[in-house]
Design a protein around this motif. Structure first.
Motif, PDB file in Angstrom:
ATOM      1  N   LYS A  11      -4.895   5.219  10.853  1.00 45.83           N
ATOM      2  CA  LYS A  11      -6.136   5.425  11.819  1.00 45.83           C
ATOM      3  C   LYS A  11      -6.631   6.779  11.978  1.00 45.83           C
ATOM      4  N   SER A  19     -16.415   4.282  11.486  1.00 46.68           N
ATOM      5  CA  SER A  19     -16.421   2.834  12.268  1.00 46.68           C
ATOM      6  C   SER A  19     -17.076   3.179  13.612  1.00 46.68           C
ATOM      7  N   ARG A  21     -16.967   2.075  17.913  1.00 47.24           N
ATOM      8  CA  ARG A  21     -16.374   1.316  18.891  1.00 47.24           C
ATOM      9  C   ARG A  21     -17.160   1.453  20.344  1.00 47.24           C
ATOM     10  N   ARG A 118     -18.963  -7.102  14.034  1.00 49.64           N
ATOM     11  CA  ARG A 118     -18.591  -6.064  12.919  1.00 49.64           C
ATOM     12  C   ARG A 118     -19.800  -5.650  12.294  1.00 49.64           C
ATOM     13  N   GLU A 294     -10.101  -3.599  10.027  1.00 47.95           N
ATOM     14  CA  GLU A 294     -11.164  -2.929  10.346  1.00 47.95           C
ATOM     15  C   GLU A 294     -12.332  -2.892   9.547  1.00 47.95           C
TER      16      GLU A 294
END
Length: 328
Positions: A11, A19, A21, A118, A294
Motif C-alpha cells: 500500500k 485512490s 479516502r 467505490r 481496493e
C-alpha cells in the motif's frame, strides 16, 4: 515477511493519487423548469400524478478529491430506466450536454453502498448514474448518503444539510417495516438520445509474490457477443495485458478469479476479466468486494503507449492453467 507487513508495504508503494479516502461532497442540482410534474406524467402515461412546477431528483454535483462530476440515482436495469430515472438522466445532461453517461447497475442489496462509495471515490468521467432494479436495493444504495461520515450534502444554494443520526435511521426503518403493501414495480423505458456506457470496475491486487497490478471486470452480457469498450486496456495499463474470458460464476468447479489473477500476474502487468454473462460478472464483483480489494482509477499512461494484449479463456487445461485461445 508477515502477511500484514507485506500488505502495508504494498500500500505504501502504490501511488496514493490512485485512490481517495477523504470527504465526498454532494451538491443537490437545482430543479429546472423543463423537468416538472407534466414531464413525468408524459413519461408514465399517468395523468393522476400531480403537475408540480418543480420535481426534486436524486441528482448531484459531486466534488471528490479535486474531481468534479455529476451523479444521479434511479431505478433501472442499466439499459432502461423508470420515468423518474429518465428525468434524472435529462437533469444530468443539462449540466453536461453531450458528455458520456457512465451507468453502474447495482443488483446486490448487501454490497450496494460499497459499490456506490467505490465509484464515487474513483470515477474520472463527467456523468455517473447508479441504477437499481427495485426499491429495496435502491434504499440500500442511497440511504447511506444521509448517514455516512464520508459524505457531506449541500442544497442547491450551498447550505449544508444535516447528517441523519442513528436514531433517525431506526425511525426510518420502523416506518418502512410498518408498510404492509408494495408499490407496483415501475416500468423501465429506454433513455432517448442517450447511449449509456458502463463505468469501469478496476481493483488493485497484490500477489503473494509481491507484485501489485490492476485488474478490471467487464460484463460480456451475451456470451461475449457484447462489444468491449474502445480502449478497455487503458483501464489497467502495463506493457503486457491479459483479457480473460470467464465462462462461469466464481465458485463453480472451485474456480477463483483472485487465484486466476495471481497466476496471470506472473506474466502480465494488468488483467481484465471479461465475464460471459451478467451472472458471472456480478459474481466476480461480489468476490472482489467481499475480499475488500481496493478500487482505483485508471492509470495515467505515456503518450504513444501500445501494450501487448493476449486474449485467454478461463477453461481449465490439463495443468489447471488458463488456455490461450487467441492473441493480439
Amino acid at each position: 515477511m508477515g502477511e500484514a507487513k507485506r500488505r502495508n508495504e504494498q500500500k505504501a508503494a502504490w501511488p496514493r493519487s490512485e485512490s481517495y479516502r477523504g470527504m465526498i461532497d454532494l451538491h443537490v442540482l437545482p430543479p429546472v423548469a423543463s423537468i416538472d410534474g407534466e414531464y413525468i406524467r408524459r413519461l408514465t402515461g399517468n395523468n393522476d400524478l400531480p403537475t408540480a412546477p418543480e420535481v426534486i431528483l436524486r441528482a448531484f454535483r459531486a466534488e471528490v478529491g479535486g474531481r468534479v462530476f455529476q451523479v444521479g440515482f434511479c431505478l433501472g436495469d442499466g439499459h432502461a430506466f423508470s420515468p423518474v430515472g429518465i428525468a434524472v438522466i435529462e437533469r444530468l445532461a443539462i449540466e453536461k450536454p453531450g458528455c458520456s453517461l457512465h451507468v453502474v447497475p447495482i443488483v446486490d442489496e448487501d454490497i450496494a453502498w460499497d459499490i456506490v462509495l467505490r465509484h464515487l471515490r474513483t470515477f474520472t468521467g463527467e456523468a455517473l448514474l447508479f441504477a437499481y432494479p427495485n426499491s429495496d436495493v435502491y434504499d440500500a444504495g442511497t440511504a447511506e448518503i444521509s448517514y455516512s461520515a464520508d459524505v457531506r450534502q449541500f442544497d442547491y444554494d450551498g447550505r449544508p444539510l444535516r447528517r441523519l443520526s442513528a436514531a433517525d435511521r431506526q425511525k426510518n426503518r420502523e416506518r418502512k417495516a410498518e408498510i404492509l403493501g408494495r408499490p407496483t414495480p415501475p416500468r423501465f423505458l429506454a433513455a432517448p438520445g442517450h447511449a449509456p456506457e458502463d463505468a469501469p470496475w478496476i481493483f488493485r491486487i497484490g500477489t503473494p509474490a509481491g507484485k501489485v497490478i490492476r485488474t478490471a471486470v467487464w460484463n460480456g452480457r451475451r456470451s461475449y457477443a457484447h462489444e468491449m469498450p474502445e480502449g478497455i486496456e487503458r483501464w489497467v495499463g502495463g506493457d503486457r495485458i491479459a483479457i480473460v474470458q470467464v465462462h462461469s460464476p466464481v465458485g463453480v468447479d472451485r474456480r477463483s478469479s483472485l487465484d486466476l489473477t495471481h497466476h496471470l500476474a506472473k506474466d502480465f502487468d494488468g488483467v481484465i476479466h471479461w465475464a460471459r454473462d451478467t451472472e458471472t460478472f456480478q459474481s466476480i464483483l461480489r468476490s472482489f468486494i467481499r475480499l475488500d480489494l481496493e478500487s482505483v482509477s485508471p492509470p495515467e499512461l505515456p503518450q504513444g503507449w501500445e501494450p501487448d494484449i493476449t486474449i485467454l479463456a478461463a477453461n481449465e487445461g490439463r495443468s489447471g492453467e488458463p488456455v490461450d485461445e487467441a492473441a493480439q
